[in-house]
Write a protein that holds these residues in place. Structure first.
Motif, PDB file in Angstrom:
ATOM      1  N   GLY A 161     -79.641  87.567 -37.780  1.00 59.37           N
ATOM      2  CA  GLY A 161     -79.917  87.276 -36.378  1.00 59.37           C
ATOM      3  C   GLY A 161     -81.335  87.561 -35.935  1.00 59.37           C
ATOM      4  O   GLY A 161     -81.684  87.311 -34.779  1.00 59.37           O
ATOM      5  N   THR A 162     -82.186  88.067 -36.867  1.00 63.03           N
ATOM      6  CA  THR A 162     -83.567  88.365 -36.504  1.00 63.03           C
ATOM      7  C   THR A 162     -84.318  87.087 -36.152  1.00 63.03           C
ATOM      8  O   THR A 162     -84.253  86.093 -36.869  1.00 63.03           O
ATOM      9  N   ARG A 163     -85.009  87.127 -35.048  1.00 64.40           N
ATOM     10  CA  ARG A 163     -85.756  85.972 -34.564  1.00 64.40           C
ATOM     11  C   ARG A 163     -86.978  85.726 -35.427  1.00 64.40           C
ATOM     12  O   ARG A 163     -87.724  86.634 -35.770  1.00 64.40           O
ATOM     13  N   ARG A 164     -87.221  84.454 -35.755  1.00 67.30           N
ATOM     14  CA  ARG A 164     -88.430  84.036 -36.446  1.00 67.30           C
ATOM     15  C   ARG A 164     -89.101  82.961 -35.609  1.00 67.30           C
ATOM     16  O   ARG A 164     -88.543  81.912 -35.364  1.00 67.30           O
ATOM     17  N   VAL A 190     -92.221  96.368 -38.917  1.00 75.02           N
ATOM     18  CA  VAL A 190     -91.074  97.280 -38.991  1.00 75.02           C
ATOM     19  C   VAL A 190     -91.329  98.274 -40.120  1.00 75.02           C
ATOM     20  O   VAL A 190     -91.682  97.871 -41.229  1.00 75.02           O
ATOM     21  N   PRO A 191     -91.176  99.569 -39.875  1.00 74.82           N
ATOM     22  CA  PRO A 191     -91.400 100.545 -40.948  1.00 74.82           C
ATOM     23  C   PRO A 191     -90.358 100.394 -42.051  1.00 74.82           C
ATOM     24  O   PRO A 191     -89.188 100.088 -41.779  1.00 74.82           O
ATOM     25  N   LYS A 194     -83.464 100.411 -41.443  1.00 74.65           N
ATOM     26  CA  LYS A 194     -84.338  99.670 -40.532  1.00 74.65           C
ATOM     27  C   LYS A 194     -83.654  98.440 -39.946  1.00 74.65           C
ATOM     28  O   LYS A 194     -83.964  98.016 -38.840  1.00 74.65           O
ATOM     29  N   GLU A 195     -82.707  97.872 -40.686  1.00 74.68           N
ATOM     30  CA  GLU A 195     -81.993  96.678 -40.208  1.00 74.68           C
ATOM     31  C   GLU A 195     -81.084  96.972 -39.014  1.00 74.68           C
ATOM     32  O   GLU A 195     -80.629  96.052 -38.331  1.00 74.68           O
ATOM     33  N   LEU A 196     -80.831  98.257 -38.742  1.00 75.20           N
ATOM     34  CA  LEU A 196     -79.986  98.630 -37.603  1.00 75.20           C
ATOM     35  C   LEU A 196     -80.766  98.628 -36.287  1.00 75.20           C
ATOM     36  O   LEU A 196     -80.174  98.642 -35.213  1.00 75.20           O
ATOM     37  N   SER A 234     -89.494  94.699 -30.971  1.00 72.52           N
ATOM     38  CA  SER A 234     -89.900  94.446 -29.594  1.00 72.52           C
ATOM     39  C   SER A 234     -89.574  93.016 -29.180  1.00 72.52           C
ATOM     40  O   SER A 234     -89.344  92.748 -27.997  1.00 72.52           O
ATOM     41  N   ASP A 235     -89.525  92.078 -30.146  1.00 69.25           N
ATOM     42  CA  ASP A 235     -89.036  90.727 -29.845  1.00 69.25           C
ATOM     43  C   ASP A 235     -87.538  90.757 -29.571  1.00 69.25           C
ATOM     44  O   ASP A 235     -87.035  90.097 -28.667  1.00 69.25           O
ATOM     45  N   GLY A 236     -86.808  91.544 -30.380  1.00 69.49           N
ATOM     46  CA  GLY A 236     -85.354  91.631 -30.245  1.00 69.49           C
ATOM     47  C   GLY A 236     -84.899  92.269 -28.948  1.00 69.49           C
ATOM     48  O   GLY A 236     -83.737  92.102 -28.546  1.00 69.49           O
ATOM     49  N   PHE A 237     -85.793  93.000 -28.292  1.00 65.10           N
ATOM     50  CA  PHE A 237     -85.483  93.566 -26.975  1.00 65.10           C
ATOM     51  C   PHE A 237     -84.941  92.488 -26.045  1.00 65.10           C
ATOM     52  O   PHE A 237     -84.007  92.723 -25.267  1.00 65.10           O
ATOM     53  N   PHE A 238     -85.511  91.288 -26.124  1.00 64.04           N
ATOM     54  CA  PHE A 238     -85.135  90.215 -25.204  1.00 64.04           C
ATOM     55  C   PHE A 238     -83.837  89.522 -25.613  1.00 64.04           C
ATOM     56  O   PHE A 238     -83.342  88.658 -24.883  1.00 64.04           O
ATOM     57  N   ASP A 239     -83.295  89.904 -26.770  1.00 64.06           N
ATOM     58  CA  ASP A 239     -81.998  89.379 -27.192  1.00 64.06           C
ATOM     59  C   ASP A 239     -80.839  90.299 -26.810  1.00 64.06           C
ATOM     60  O   ASP A 239     -79.669  89.915 -26.952  1.00 64.06           O
TER      61      ASP A 239
END
Length: 298
Positions: free
Chosen positions: A42-45, A166-167, A172-174, A178-183
């Motif tokens: 579901g990560t935005r690209r 992302v570190p 980390k996948e959990l 900052s883009d995902g904030f809007f999801d």
């Protein structure tokens, strides 16, 4: 193969402005915008038409900031409404995150259409797909349907923008970026924001102002430690300590884990003295540690 005077890769602020100016001077311009896709998790690209600012940056962030500021003006320690003679019930601070997201996303969609219409009016050809170089004057575009097209021009502009870093830590996948904030569909009751830059500070402040139990984790003694006026940093740190969110300086994240029973997240970090600290019960963890250019696919 199609020939152009100017190929622009990226439909954000920079690419759009340059493409429109070139078209205005009479150049034959094609603009390649990758659009938005999602990974399996579901990560935005891709930010989308209009770029980061329009879709996952300045514009939607300001809408969330305004909502947060409005709530704080009504209730809480820094409210001004009562002092100005308004009788504001505590229930006025209830925030409908889902309704705000719906209206915010509709506004962003309108801006996307405005960009597309402006490109069309300027006579710019627009292709949606992933651009890559064949040679210094030749571009291949992979479209969503799997087909490709080849373009050639003496001048090519790379204006692809960036995406959140992302570190590389366990779990980390959990986290969301900052883009995902809007999801986020639901306002987190308890949230961790990781980062020391202005994006992290803004997001933590927005969450706090909207009533979330917000925690800001950063590696140094202060936020905004690189490139900002020391007086601004000192003033901001003083305000954050008095007003919130909860601050966790000298904290470097080393892992994120999920509680299988309640689904809540635990963030484990180390201090400058190598001491380990784990804080449980987060509904969401937002990574805002910086951004990197999206040039790897070129």
């Amino acid at each position: 193969m199609s020939d152009y005077d100017f190929i622009v890769i990226g439909g954000g602020s920079g690419g759009s402005a340059c493409a429109r100016r070139a078209a205005g001077y009479g150049a034959k311009v094609v603009l390649i915008e990758r659009g938005v896709s999602r990974d399996a998790d579901g990560t935005r690209r891709g930010a989308g038409v209009g770029g980061t600012c329009v879709n996952v940056g300045c514009v939607p962030k300001k809408l969330m900031f305004n909502a947060s500021q409005q709530r704080e003006s009504m209730i809480g320690d820094v409210s001004t409404a009562a002092g100005n003679g308004f009788n504001v019930p505590e229930a006025a601070g209830t925030f409908d995150w889902g309704a705000m997201k719906t209206r915010r996303d509709a506004y962003v969609s309108k801006l996307n259409n405005n960009y597309l219409n402006n490109w069309q009016k300027a006579g710019i050809e627009v292709l949606i797909g992933i651009a890559s170089f064949i040679d210094k004057n030749t571009i291949q575009v992979m479209k969503d349907d799997g087909t490709t097209t080849t373009l050639k021009a003496p001048h090519i502009l790379i204006a692809v923008g960036g995406e959140p870093s992302v570190p590389n830590i366990p779990g980390k996948e959990l986290a969301v970026t900052s883009d995902g904030f809007f999801d986020l569909e639901v306002q987190p009751k308890k949230v961790a924001v990781i980062g020391a830059g202005y994006i992290a500070v803004e997001f933590a402040g927005i969450f706090h102002g909207l009533g979330s139990d917000a925690h800001l984790f950063f590696r140094g003694d202060t936020v905004l430690r690189n490139g900002f006026d020391p007086f601004i940093v000192e003033t901001l740190m003083d305000a954050l300590q008095k007003h919130g969110p909860s601050l966790h300086p000298k904290s470097t994240p080393i892992s994120i884990s999920r509680n299988d029973e309640n689904g809540l997240l635990t963030l484990t970090s180390t201090s400058a003295e190598a001491e380990t600290c784990s804080i449980e019960g987060f509904d969401a963890i937002v990574m805002a540690i910086g951004r990197r250019p999206v040039t790897d696919v070129l």
